[in-house]
Design an enzyme around this catalytic site. Structure first.
Site, PDB file in Angstrom:
ATOM      1  N   PHE A  39       0.853  -1.182   0.000  1.00 10.21           N
ATOM      2  CA  PHE A  39       0.000   0.000   0.000  1.00 10.21           C
ATOM      3  C   PHE A  39       0.890   1.233   0.000  1.00 10.21           C
ATOM      4  O   PHE A  39       1.355   1.681   1.040  1.00 10.21           O
ATOM      5  CB  PHE A  39      -0.926  -0.003   1.209  1.00 10.21           C
ATOM      6  CG  PHE A  39      -1.510  -1.362   1.465  1.00 10.21           C
ATOM      7  CD1 PHE A  39      -1.295  -2.004   2.662  1.00 10.21           C
ATOM      8  CD2 PHE A  39      -2.240  -2.007   0.492  1.00 10.21           C
ATOM      9  CE1 PHE A  39      -1.824  -3.264   2.893  1.00 10.21           C
ATOM     10  CE2 PHE A  39      -2.768  -3.264   0.711  1.00 10.21           C
ATOM     11  CZ  PHE A  39      -2.556  -3.898   1.919  1.00 10.21           C
ATOM     12  N   ASP A  56       1.175   4.337   0.311  1.00 10.50           N
ATOM     13  CA  ASP A  56       0.705   5.637   0.765  1.00 10.50           C
ATOM     14  C   ASP A  56       1.913   6.555   0.920  1.00 10.50           C
ATOM     15  O   ASP A  56       2.991   6.248   0.421  1.00 10.50           O
ATOM     16  CB  ASP A  56      -0.089   5.510   2.063  1.00 10.50           C
ATOM     17  CG  ASP A  56       0.726   4.912   3.208  1.00 10.50           C
ATOM     18  OD1 ASP A  56       1.948   4.731   3.054  1.00 10.50           O
ATOM     19  OD2 ASP A  56       0.137   4.633   4.262  1.00 10.50           O
TER      20      ASP A  56
END
Length: 121
Positions: free
Chosen positions: A81, A83
């Site tokens: 992920f 981010d």
């Protein structure tokens, strides 16, 4: 899915990858994508993948039906992920180098709008 989260999870048959697809097909809000500057669509599917990873992390070690349904055999098929923390760490270690313009935005805590070129590339 007969209005049942458990039915939806069971339809994946223990596959994290398939559950991501089911979530994408069922819930439009999980289809995070954007149009790039050259007009191409970029798909992230971060929300659906995080949902599946959270189910696995929260329930795979508990006793019962939910645990068995969330013990996905292919969690390695879903992506990291990416981010803000991933590029932040890579930049810190010199693996990732920002352009001067992007570095100035990041260092001054300027918000980068969703779908902006600085977010995508």
């Amino acid at each position: 899915h007969e209005a049942s989260a458990m039915t939806m999870i069971r339809k994946a048959g223990g596959s994290a990858e398939l559950l991501v697809s089911i979530l994408l097909d069922t819930f439009p809000g999980f289809r995070d994508a954007c149009i790039t500057a050259n007009g191409r669509q970029a798909f992230f599917y971060k929300r659906a993948q995080i949902a599946v990873a959270d189910l696995w992390a929260a329930f795979q070690c508990l006793p019962g039906d939910l645990s068995a349904a969330c013990a996905f055999y292919d969690c390695d098929k879903i992506t990291t992920f990416a981010d803000y923390r991933v590029p932040q760490l890579l930049r810190h270690y010199g693996v990732l180098v920002y352009s001067d313009a992007l570095a100035q935005k990041v260092d001054s805590n300027t918000e980068i709008p969703a779908g902006a070129m600085d977010e995508i590339y």
